[in-house]
Every structure is written in structure tokens, then in C-alpha cells.
Write an enzyme that holds these catalytic residues in place. Structure first.
Site, PDB file in Angstrom:
ATOM      1  N   HIS A  17       0.830  -1.181  -0.097  1.00 20.22           N
ATOM      2  CA  HIS A  17       0.045   0.009  -0.042  1.00 20.22           C
ATOM      3  C   HIS A  17       0.770   1.352  -0.191  1.00 20.22           C
ATOM      4  O   HIS A  17       0.362   2.485  -0.387  1.00 20.22           O
ATOM      5  CB  HIS A  17      -0.945   0.006   1.186  1.00 20.22           C
ATOM      6  CG  HIS A  17      -0.584   0.274   2.457  1.00 20.22           C
ATOM      7  ND1 HIS A  17      -0.603  -0.702   3.336  1.00 20.22           N
ATOM      8  CD2 HIS A  17       0.026   1.202   3.096  1.00 20.22           C
ATOM      9  CE1 HIS A  17       0.209  -0.279   4.569  1.00 20.22           C
ATOM     10  NE2 HIS A  17       0.476   0.905   4.526  1.00 20.22           N
TER      11      HIS A  17
ATOM     12  N   ASP B 253       0.031  -7.541   1.354  1.00 19.14           N
ATOM     13  CA  ASP B 253       0.574  -6.367   1.670  1.00 19.14           C
ATOM     14  C   ASP B 253       1.952  -6.231   1.642  1.00 19.14           C
ATOM     15  O   ASP B 253       2.581  -5.338   2.321  1.00 19.14           O
ATOM     16  CB  ASP B 253      -0.196  -5.562   2.712  1.00 19.14           C
ATOM     17  CG  ASP B 253      -0.097  -3.921   2.857  1.00 19.14           C
ATOM     18  OD1 ASP B 253       0.192  -3.717   1.766  1.00 19.14           O
ATOM     19  OD2 ASP B 253      -0.231  -3.478   3.969  1.00 19.14           O
TER      20      ASP B 253
ATOM     21  N   GLY C 231       3.748   6.522   8.472  1.00 19.88           N
ATOM     22  CA  GLY C 231       5.411   6.741   7.982  1.00 19.88           C
ATOM     23  C   GLY C 231       6.095   5.419   8.155  1.00 19.88           C
ATOM     24  O   GLY C 231       6.972   5.198   7.612  1.00 19.88           O
ATOM     25  N   ASN C 232       5.529   4.576   8.908  1.00 20.23           N
ATOM     26  CA  ASN C 232       6.255   3.482   9.525  1.00 20.23           C
ATOM     27  C   ASN C 232       5.968   2.281   8.745  1.00 20.23           C
ATOM     28  O   ASN C 232       6.656   1.132   8.627  1.00 20.23           O
ATOM     29  CB  ASN C 232       5.863   2.956  10.806  1.00 20.23           C
ATOM     30  CG  ASN C 232       6.677   3.675  11.856  1.00 20.23           C
ATOM     31  OD1 ASN C 232       6.160   4.295  12.643  1.00 20.23           O
ATOM     32  ND2 ASN C 232       7.830   3.156  12.276  1.00 20.23           N
ATOM     33  N   SER C 233       4.959   2.372   7.661  1.00 19.09           N
ATOM     34  CA  SER C 233       4.540   1.244   6.878  1.00 19.09           C
ATOM     35  C   SER C 233       5.599   0.543   6.052  1.00 19.09           C
ATOM     36  O   SER C 233       6.427   1.511   5.435  1.00 19.09           O
ATOM     37  CB  SER C 233       3.334   1.693   5.993  1.00 19.09           C
ATOM     38  OG  SER C 233       2.274   0.899   6.025  1.00 19.09           O
TER      39      SER C 233
ATOM     40  N   LEU D 186      -9.975 -21.029  -0.673  1.00 13.09           N
ATOM     41  CA  LEU D 186     -10.945 -22.043  -0.384  1.00 13.09           C
ATOM     42  C   LEU D 186     -12.488 -21.604  -0.889  1.00 13.09           C
ATOM     43  O   LEU D 186     -13.478 -22.346  -1.349  1.00 13.09           O
ATOM     44  CB  LEU D 186     -11.292 -22.260   1.330  1.00 13.09           C
ATOM     45  CG  LEU D 186     -12.203 -23.198   1.658  1.00 13.09           C
ATOM     46  CD1 LEU D 186     -11.889 -24.492   1.125  1.00 13.09           C
ATOM     47  CD2 LEU D 186     -12.192 -23.319   3.390  1.00 13.09           C
ATOM     48  N   GLY D 187     -12.837 -20.190  -0.853  1.00 17.43           N
ATOM     49  CA  GLY D 187     -14.196 -19.628  -1.234  1.00 17.43           C
ATOM     50  C   GLY D 187     -15.158 -19.747  -0.217  1.00 17.43           C
ATOM     51  O   GLY D 187     -16.399 -20.251  -0.439  1.00 17.43           O
TER      52      GLY D 187
END
Length: 368
Positions: A108, A138, A212-214, A273-274
Site C-alpha cells: 500500500h 500487503d 510513515g512506519n509502513s 477456499l471460497g
């Protein structure tokens, strides 16, 4: 998946945004914005009970391998006057994982980016190429020509225990290479990925994490990466607040598997799996709330109301455990599912599919 309280789980928590973009809604500070009395960037230790010991050693070993990621993003926005383009700059964190100039960050952070630049340690900003990204976990992979930085080691996150020291290095609010310290607060949490599917096996920490840490590393006392800091719970319903001591990191073992796929062709596949499931309570199993029409679970005869207790010999006492069990497999694997229906124990053989790009209403909050 259990329902969340009014406290907000902020997905773009760690991305500081400058400009007219809709995102975390936080203006990133740069060194030039900070007061002259501030300590120098890259020399901050917050909430660190062992600041003079383990925290200092971790920072000395890992600080120069942490990356400041800047993404130039353009988005179309709709107004009563028509469609307009707005541009902005998102900042996050990453870290070097090999001597080929490969960097891991959150997907992201660089989503819809036109250009990405990185600053490794105290170096100068350089252009980075996006090797690939995986919205289901992510995780994104970048590469730069500069190969001088010492790579960080990815630890075995299955060996992490609650109560162990945990250290995060990142760029909260644009304050580069800030160190925070805490402990591993819990294990086997489940969070929602950018595409709506669930990420299992997540590490919870009270080390301070902010916008900002992402994409930054969560480290153990030996400066090994045990996870990627990705999300936090904020203290207000708007999702615009900062750290309240509950942060989440995607485990390093997940990172290893996804990075290997991204290095091959820039994409990653996950078993599917759905079915949407919830906790039955008392570790009794994962209760099927709904199945995706035509999906693997539906084709195998599973339906809403079934209580899934085991998948290929692995107990599934909760929705999170079922997610982890599915994640351990690859698309196309045939798995034996033990379940209860109407008080009777039954068995089904499911051929797992490939997870779609985004979750449907049925899939959201359930298993991959």
C-alpha cells in the site's frame, strides 16, 4: 472472523501523505519542517525501556539498512465539475534484504505510484524499480542499483514468543529512521489485506507505530526481522489517530514465501477456499457463514452452517486458524476437510483454487 469494535483498524496507518490525495490524511514532516531543537533524524528512541542496551545494539546493526520510501502518486478525483487529477507524495519505510539492492516494503506504500525513490540509511535518494507487489499480503518488492547496504536477516517468525522484546525502525511522520521499542504483545492475529482478504499469523506489538512506519522492519533483540509493520488500531472511530500501543506486523515467514514468488515474475498466488467463516467459540471450529458460488468450497459440497474442524490434518479451531491452514497450501492442492453438519461429522475433499485479485462480499473477512 470476529467483528471489530468501534476502534478503527487503519490500513494506511503508516503512510504519511503530502498533497491533495485521500489516504491516511496525515501531513508528513521533513527534516526542514522540524524545530531546530529536535534531535537529529535517525537518532530517536521512543518508549524504549532498554534504550541503553538491546535497543542501542539493534539500531547500530539495523539502522543503516532501513529505507525511506517516497512514492509520487496521481489519482483521478470526481467532483461536481467533472473528473480532475490530483497528485501527491506518499512516504513509508522499507528495508534491504540482499546485496542485489532488493528492498521489501508494504504494497500500500507504493500503490498506484508513478515514480518511487528510496533513501537507504544516510544515503541520497535514488530511483527504485517496482519488482512486484502482492495486495493479499500487503508486500511489495523494490530494487535499486546501489548495493552497498548490509542486508537484514529474515528470522523464523514461528519461533517468536509473546513477551519477547520488539523494535521498530521507520519514518513516522517523515522523521527518518526513528527507533521505537516494546514487546511482542500477541501472536496469530488476523488483519485485512488491501484487497479485502485476510492475512493470518500476524504479530501484535506495543512498539510505537505511526503514519510513515509502513513497510518497516519489526526486529528481535538480535536485529533480525520478524515482521513488516503494516497496520495499527487507532483510538478514534475516524481512523485518523496515531499510535495507541496496538500495532500489527506481517510475519517474516509470510514475507519469505511472497518475496520468492515476486522475484520470479512480479506476482504471487495464494490458495483459495471460497468461504466466509466466523469463530464458533470455545475453539470448536470455523463456522461457515457463506460460500462463494462456484468456488472450491461450494464445488466440494460445503455450505453455510457447516462447522469446519480440520483441514488436511490441521486443527481449525477458529476462522484465523482455518485461514492459516489454507495459506499453508498452494493453488491446486487437494485437501481433506473435516466438518460437522447437523451434529454429524463428515468429510469433504476440496481442490483449492487461486485467490482472485480482490475479495467479494462473500470472501471478505473469511478465508483466502
Amino acid at each position: 472472523m470476529t467483528r471489530r469494535s468501534p476502534a478503527s483498524l487503519l490500513l494506511l496507518l503508516c503512510v504519511a501523505v503530502i498533497g491533495g490525495l485521500v489516504g491516511a490524511g496525515v501531513v508528513a514532516l521533513t527534516d526542514s519542517d522540524a524545530d531546530s531543537d529536535d534531535p537529529p533524524a535517525g537518532a530517536r528512541v521512543e518508549d524504549a525501556p532498554e534504550a541503553g542496551g538491546a535497543a542501542e545494539r539493534v539500531y547500530d546493526r539495523a539502522g543503516d539498512s532501513v529505507v525511506f520510501v517516497t512514492a509520487q502518486v496521481t489519482q483521478d478525483t470526481t467532483s461536481p465539475f467533472g473528473t480532475e487529477q490530483s497528485s501527491g507524495e506518499a512516504t513509508g519505510t522499507g528495508f534491504v534484504i540482499d546485496r542485489a539492492g532488493t528492498i521489501v516494503t508494504n504494497a500500500h506504500v507504493i500503490e498506484q505510484a508513478d515514480d518511487v525513490t528510496v533513501k537507504v540509511g544516510e544515503g541520497s535518494p535514488v530511483a527504485a524499480r517496482v519488482v512486484g507487489s502482492d495486495a493479499s499480503t500487503d508486500i511489495a518488492l523494490l530494487r535499486i542499483a546501489d548495493r552497498a547496504a548490509e542486508p537484514l536477516t529474515l528470522a523464523d517468525s514461528d519461533e517468536v514468543d509473546v513477551g519477547e522484546a520488539a523494535f521498530a525502525i521507520g519514518n513516522p511522520y517523515g522523521l527518518d529512521r526513528t527507533l521505537t521499542a516494546g514487546v511482542v504483545s500477541a501472536l496469530q492475529r488476523q488483519i485485512t489485506a488491501p484487497n479485502g482478504f485476510s492475512i493470518s499469523g500476524v504479530i501484535q506489538t506495543d512498539a510505537a507505530i505511526n503514519p510513515g512506519n509502513s513497510g518497516g522492519p519489526l526486529l528481535d533483540a538480535d536485529a533480525r526481522v520478524v515482521g513488516i509493520t503494516s497496520q495499527i488500531i487507532t483510538g478514534d472511530s475516524s481512523g485518523s489517530g496515531g499510535n495507541v500501543g496496538i500495532g500489527f506486523a506481517v510475519p517474516s515467514n509470510t514475507v519469505k514465501g511472497v518475496v520468492a514468488q515476486l522475484e520470479e515474475d512480479g506476482t504471487a498466488e495464494h490458495a483459495y477456499l471460497g468461504a466466509q467463516t466466523t469463530d464458533a467459540g470455545d475453539d470448536d471450529g470455523a463456522l461457515v457463514a457463506e460460500v462463494t458460488d462456484g468456488g472450491p468450497a461450494a464445488r466440494a459440497g460445503l455450505r453455510a452452517g457447516d462447522l469446519l474442524t480440520e483441514l488436511d490434518g490441521r486443527d481449525t479451531g477458529s476462522a484465523a486458524e482455518l485461514t492459516a491452514a489454507v495459506d499453508a497450501h498452494a493453488p491446486g492442492d487437494r485437501v481433506r476437510v473435516e466438518y460437522e453438519r447437523g451434529g454429524r461429522e463428515q468429510t469433504a475433499t476440496v481442490t483449492l483454487g487461486t485467490q482472485p485479485e480482490s475479495a467479494t462480499t462473500t470472501d471478505a473477512g473469511g478465508v483466502p
